[in-house]
Write a protein that holds these residues in place. Structure first.
Motif, PDB file in Angstrom:
ATOM      1  N   THR A   1       0.830  -1.209   0.000  1.00 43.02           N
ATOM      2  CA  THR A   1       0.000   0.000   0.000  1.00 43.02           C
ATOM      3  C   THR A   1       0.864   1.257   0.000  1.00 43.02           C
ATOM      4  OG1 THR A   1      -1.777  -1.171   1.161  1.00 43.02           O
ATOM      5  CG2 THR A   1      -1.813   1.233   1.245  1.00 43.02           C
ATOM      6  N   ARG A   2       1.922   1.276   0.814  1.00 48.96           N
ATOM      7  CA  ARG A   2       2.798   2.450   0.878  1.00 48.96           C
ATOM      8  C   ARG A   2       3.517   2.681  -0.453  1.00 48.96           C
ATOM      9  NH1 ARG A   2       6.982   2.283   3.593  1.00 48.96           N
ATOM     10  NH2 ARG A   2       7.208   4.500   4.017  1.00 48.96           N
ATOM     11  N   ALA A   3       3.988   1.588  -1.057  1.00 48.42           N
ATOM     12  CA  ALA A   3       4.675   1.729  -2.347  1.00 48.42           C
ATOM     13  C   ALA A   3       3.727   2.282  -3.408  1.00 48.42           C
ATOM     14  CB  ALA A   3       5.237   0.372  -2.781  1.00 48.42           C
ATOM     15  N   ALA A   4       2.468   1.806  -3.386  1.00 49.14           N
ATOM     16  CA  ALA A   4       1.486   2.295  -4.353  1.00 49.14           C
ATOM     17  C   ALA A   4       1.132   3.753  -4.081  1.00 49.14           C
ATOM     18  CB  ALA A   4       0.237   1.417  -4.301  1.00 49.14           C
ATOM     19  N   LEU A   5       0.890   4.088  -2.806  1.00 50.96           N
ATOM     20  CA  LEU A   5       0.512   5.461  -2.461  1.00 50.96           C
ATOM     21  C   LEU A   5       1.588   6.459  -2.867  1.00 50.96           C
ATOM     22  CD1 LEU A   5      -1.141   5.164   1.071  1.00 50.96           C
ATOM     23  CD2 LEU A   5      -2.225   5.966  -1.034  1.00 50.96           C
ATOM     24  N   THR A   6       2.832   6.093  -2.630  1.00 50.69           N
ATOM     25  CA  THR A   6       3.942   7.006  -2.956  1.00 50.69           C
ATOM     26  C   THR A   6       3.895   7.412  -4.419  1.00 50.69           C
ATOM     27  OG1 THR A   6       5.338   6.030  -1.242  1.00 50.69           O
ATOM     28  CG2 THR A   6       6.446   7.227  -3.017  1.00 50.69           C
ATOM     29  N   ARG A   7       3.593   6.453  -5.304  1.00 50.95           N
ATOM     30  CA  ARG A   7       3.588   6.748  -6.730  1.00 50.95           C
ATOM     31  C   ARG A   7       2.259   7.325  -7.202  1.00 50.95           C
ATOM     32  NH1 ARG A   7       6.898   3.726  -4.668  1.00 50.95           N
ATOM     33  NH2 ARG A   7       9.032   3.711  -5.482  1.00 50.95           N
ATOM     34  N   MET A   8       1.163   6.847  -6.642  1.00 53.48           N
ATOM     35  CA  MET A   8      -0.147   7.365  -7.055  1.00 53.48           C
ATOM     36  C   MET A   8      -0.318   8.823  -6.657  1.00 53.48           C
ATOM     37  SD  MET A   8      -2.571   4.071  -6.222  1.00 53.48           S
ATOM     38  CE  MET A   8      -2.386   2.543  -7.171  1.00 53.48           C
ATOM     39  N   ARG A   9       0.289   9.240  -5.550  1.00 58.17           N
ATOM     40  CA  ARG A   9       0.159  10.627  -5.113  1.00 58.17           C
ATOM     41  C   ARG A   9       0.891  11.596  -6.036  1.00 58.17           C
ATOM     42  NH1 ARG A   9       0.004  10.434   1.548  1.00 58.17           N
ATOM     43  NH2 ARG A   9      -2.251  10.701   1.640  1.00 58.17           N
ATOM     44  N   ARG A  10       1.835  11.090  -6.818  1.00 54.39           N
ATOM     45  CA  ARG A  10       2.487  11.948  -7.797  1.00 54.39           C
ATOM     46  C   ARG A  10       1.485  12.424  -8.846  1.00 54.39           C
ATOM     47  NH1 ARG A  10       7.529   7.804  -8.996  1.00 54.39           N
ATOM     48  NH2 ARG A  10       8.510   7.920  -6.918  1.00 54.39           N
ATOM     49  N   ARG A  11       0.464  11.579  -9.084  1.00 56.21           N
ATOM     50  CA  ARG A  11      -0.527  11.899 -10.116  1.00 56.21           C
ATOM     51  C   ARG A  11      -1.898  12.216  -9.522  1.00 56.21           C
ATOM     52  NH1 ARG A  11       2.970   7.922 -11.578  1.00 56.21           N
ATOM     53  NH2 ARG A  11       1.755   6.325 -10.504  1.00 56.21           N
ATOM     54  N   GLY A  12      -2.069  11.919  -8.220  1.00 59.39           N
ATOM     55  CA  GLY A  12      -3.315  12.263  -7.544  1.00 59.39           C
ATOM     56  C   GLY A  12      -4.455  11.296  -7.747  1.00 59.39           C
ATOM     57  N   HIS A  13      -4.188  10.108  -8.304  1.00 56.77           N
ATOM     58  CA  HIS A  13      -5.275   9.141  -8.493  1.00 56.77           C
ATOM     59  C   HIS A  13      -4.703   7.726  -8.549  1.00 56.77           C
ATOM     60  CE1 HIS A  13      -4.363   8.274 -12.757  1.00 56.77           C
ATOM     61  NE2 HIS A  13      -3.982   9.542 -12.799  1.00 56.77           N
ATOM     62  N   GLY A  14      -5.583   6.738  -8.362  1.00 60.13           N
ATOM     63  CA  GLY A  14      -5.204   5.329  -8.382  1.00 60.13           C
ATOM     64  C   GLY A  14      -6.125   4.532  -7.480  1.00 60.13           C
ATOM     65  N   THR A  15      -6.003   3.207  -7.522  1.00 54.79           N
ATOM     66  CA  THR A  15      -6.844   2.319  -6.719  1.00 54.79           C
ATOM     67  C   THR A  15      -5.995   1.230  -6.079  1.00 54.79           C
ATOM     68  OG1 THR A  15      -8.771   2.680  -8.136  1.00 54.79           O
ATOM     69  CG2 THR A  15      -8.803   0.727  -6.750  1.00 54.79           C
TER      70      THR A  15
END
Length: 328
Positions: free
Chosen positions: A119-133
């Motif tokens: 989850t942390r690895a995904a959040l770190t990258r998704m927050r660069r673009r502001g979206h994701g699941t």
């Protein structure tokens, strides 16, 4: 739909393997994470037959740094990660007093911390673009958390609380990142053959058993439908009601039948391999050895929207009943 890049942990077998196929058919590029390279290669070969772009990373999800490096490698190879599905897990079965502290720690690291790391690895990258699941897995509520599975029950409860705590953090920061929880019943996967087992007998699933493709369908609905929660089947609702209103009865039932329903009569040999510390060799796919007892039809998938509707309907009924009595 824009091109989706999906990352699946525990993708070599079981629910992860079935989810990889389902997402591949949906048109996603798929990154496969797991500890067994041979099984990951088999899964990737299946997807390439569907003309799906794939990338394999052999990684232990309990290693936070390795998971983060894997995420960076995936984005360099496939592109921006839009979906992250945490399917990896490990457990040890038996009475808590008979378990070794290192076994408990290791199972918790893989199931709970593995989900946290993903989850942390995904959040770190998704927050660069502001979206994701991000989709995490929970155990469907039963009469009470079953005996002999205290380690996994504790880890899954931690996953649930962790996921629910993240949601307001994301809202606070204004990101359009969605966290979904899929609450699963017993699924026919190879885990019953390779879980570290201190019971002395072969393990079997408890309650209604479904094929891993059912879990994969629920995961995909949670991901693409942006559902907050999905509960697979009605048994969890029924058992929740029994546990709430008859807690003593449920404890007594689990102390007897709860043991028997998780074990076969066949004893196990003392040298059977398990995947707690090292991956089990062999060609395992999505399904386990319980195809003969699984329910073949698609069960009812209850979403958080259904729960909200039921709550509103119930409240409206109470209000109307109160108004009627007041008029009378």
């Amino acid at each position: 739909m824009p091109q989706q890049v999906a990352v699946i942990t525990g993708a070599g077998a079981g629910i992860g393997r079935a989810t990889a196929r389902t997402l591949g058919r949906a048109g996603c590029d798929v990154a496969l994470l797991g500890r067994n390279r041979d099984r990951l290669n088999d899964a990737a070969a299946e997807l390439r037959e569907l003309n799906v772009r794939t990338h394999i990373v052999c990684v232990d999800v309990a290693d936070a740094k390795a998971v983060d490096q894997a995420a960076e490698e995936i984005e360099e190879t496939l592109g921006a990660i839009t979906l992250w599905i945490n399917c990896a897990g490990a457990s040890v079965t038996g009475q808590v007093a008979a378990l070794d502290a290192d076994e408990i720690r290791r199972a918790t690291e893989v199931t709970y911390l593995g989900t946290v790391n993903g989850t942390r690895a995904a959040l770190t990258r998704m927050r660069r673009r502001g979206h994701g699941t991000i989709v995490n897995l929970d155990r469907l509520a039963s009469l009470r958390p079953p005996p002999l599975q205290a380690v996994e029950n504790g880890a899954r409860a931690a996953v649930r609380a962790f996921s629910e705590s993240i949601r307001p953090e994301i809202l606070h920061d204004g990101d359009r990142i969605h966290i979904a929880l899929v609450h699963l019943p017993s699924i026919n996967t190879p885990r019953f053959s390779w879980t570290r087992n201190h019971t002395g007998k072969r393990l079997k699933p408890m309650g209604p058993v479904y094929e891993p493709e059912i879990a994969a369908e629920a995961i995909c609905r949670a991901a693409f439908g942006r559902e907050r929660d999905i509960w697979v089947g009605l048994s969890g609702v029924r058992n929740w009601a029994l546990a709430t209103f008859l807690p003593g009865l449920s404890d007594r039932w689990l102390s007897g039948k709860g043991y028997a329903k998780q074990m076969e009569k066949t004893p196990v040999a003392g040298n059977e391999p398990d995947d707690l510390y090292e991956t089990v060799p062999g060609a395992y796919a999505a399904h386990g050895r319980f195809d003969m007892i699984t329910r073949k039809g698609m069960p009812l998938l209850l979403t958080s929207r259904h729960a909200q509707l039921a709550t509103v309907t119930g409240l409206m009924g109470i209000v109307l009943l109160a108004l009627r009595r007041r008029r009378d």
